[in-house]
Design a protein around this motif. Structure first.
Motif, short mmCIF file in Angstrom:
data_model
loop_
_atom_site.label_atom_id
_atom_site.label_comp_id
_atom_site.label_asym_id
_atom_site.label_seq_id
_atom_site.Cartn_x
_atom_site.Cartn_y
_atom_site.Cartn_z
N LEU A 130 0.80 -1.22 0.00
CA LEU A 130 0.00 0.00 0.00
C LEU A 130 0.84 1.27 0.00
N GLY A 131 2.17 1.12 0.02
CA GLY A 131 3.05 2.28 0.01
C GLY A 131 3.17 2.97 1.35
N MET A 132 2.72 2.30 2.41
CA MET A 132 2.84 2.87 3.76
C MET A 132 4.25 2.56 4.27
N ASP A 133 4.77 3.45 5.09
CA ASP A 133 6.05 3.16 5.71
C ASP A 133 6.02 3.56 7.17
N ALA A 134 7.06 3.18 7.88
CA ALA A 134 7.14 3.49 9.30
C ALA A 134 7.81 4.84 9.53
N GLY A 135 8.12 5.55 8.45
CA GLY A 135 8.80 6.83 8.60
C GLY A 135 10.15 6.61 9.24
N GLY A 136 10.48 7.39 10.23
CA GLY A 136 11.74 7.24 10.93
C GLY A 136 11.64 6.36 12.16
N VAL A 137 10.53 5.66 12.31
CA VAL A 137 10.34 4.83 13.51
C VAL A 137 11.22 3.59 13.41
N VAL A 138 11.95 3.33 14.46
CA VAL A 138 12.79 2.14 14.54
C VAL A 138 11.88 0.94 14.82
N THR A 139 12.13 -0.16 14.12
CA THR A 139 11.36 -1.37 14.34
C THR A 139 12.31 -2.50 14.70
N ALA A 140 11.77 -3.51 15.38
CA ALA A 140 12.53 -4.70 15.73
C ALA A 140 11.59 -5.89 15.70
N LEU A 141 12.18 -7.07 15.64
CA LEU A 141 11.39 -8.29 15.50
C LEU A 141 10.50 -8.54 16.71
N ASP A 142 11.06 -8.43 17.92
CA ASP A 142 10.31 -8.78 19.13
C ASP A 142 10.76 -7.92 20.30
N LEU A 143 10.16 -8.18 21.46
CA LEU A 143 10.43 -7.37 22.65
C LEU A 143 11.91 -7.42 23.04
N GLU A 144 12.50 -8.59 23.00
CA GLU A 144 13.92 -8.73 23.37
C GLU A 144 14.81 -7.86 22.48
N GLU A 145 14.58 -7.92 21.17
CA GLU A 145 15.38 -7.10 20.26
C GLU A 145 15.07 -5.61 20.42
N GLY A 146 13.81 -5.29 20.73
CA GLY A 146 13.43 -3.91 20.95
C GLY A 146 14.13 -3.31 22.16
N LEU A 147 14.19 -4.08 23.24
CA LEU A 147 14.89 -3.61 24.44
C LEU A 147 16.39 -3.46 24.18
N ALA A 148 16.96 -4.38 23.41
CA ALA A 148 18.38 -4.28 23.06
C ALA A 148 18.63 -3.02 22.23
N GLU A 149 17.73 -2.72 21.33
CA GLU A 149 17.85 -1.51 20.51
C GLU A 149 17.79 -0.25 21.39
N LEU A 150 16.87 -0.24 22.35
CA LEU A 150 16.79 0.90 23.27
C LEU A 150 18.06 1.03 24.09
N ASP A 151 18.60 -0.09 24.56
CA ASP A 151 19.85 -0.05 25.32
C ASP A 151 20.95 0.63 24.51
N GLN A 152 21.03 0.32 23.21
CA GLN A 152 22.03 0.95 22.35
C GLN A 152 21.72 2.43 22.16
#
Length: 129
Positions: free
Chosen positions: A97-119
């Motif tokens: 549909l041509g939608m995007d997340a813009g500049g929002v960071v995405t991750a596969l799951d909660l564990e990877e999301g928390l690791a991304e925040l730690d960085q």
């Protein structure tokens, strides 16, 4: 004031907030989620936010825009944001549909999301251009 039950939860985990959407939200519920989450960022002095959308099997343009808006509001309040759990079918539909997340960071799951925040929280902020 909206007294209907919340279809999402916002929990504190150390310096982070974990916001989980439990079922599809209509537009007014998404606005309530946005308001509640942004308020909690300030009251809890959160440094990061993980938004878990794993329960969603559809993400329309309003929902996608709301997630981008939340991430920008969180950034303005001093918190990084990661969206996790986007289902494969949802990701496929968003691309089609041509939608995007813009500049929002995405991750596969909660564990990877928390690791991304730690960085993100540990790294000095990058200059904005």
């Amino acid at each position: 004031m909206n007294d209907s039950p919340r279809l999402f939860s916002i929990l504190r985990q150390g310096p982070y907030l974990i916001a989980s959407i439990h079922t599809a939200l209509d537009d007014s519920q998404l606005v309530r989620f946005q308001r509640d989450l942004v308020e909690r960022i300030g009251s809890d002095r959160a440094r990061g936010v993980v938004i878990d959308v794993a329960a969603l099997d559809v993400l329309d343009s309003f929902g996608s825009r709301t997630l981008r808006d939340i991430a920008e509001m969180a950034r303005l309040r001093g918190a990084a944001t990661v969206v996790v759990g986007i289902q494969p079918d949802v990701a496929f539909a968003m691309v089609e549909l041509g939608m995007d997340a813009g500049g929002v960071v995405t991750a596969l799951d909660l564990e990877e999301g928390l690791a991304e925040l730690d960085q993100d929280v540990a790294a000095p902020p990058a200059p904005r251009t």
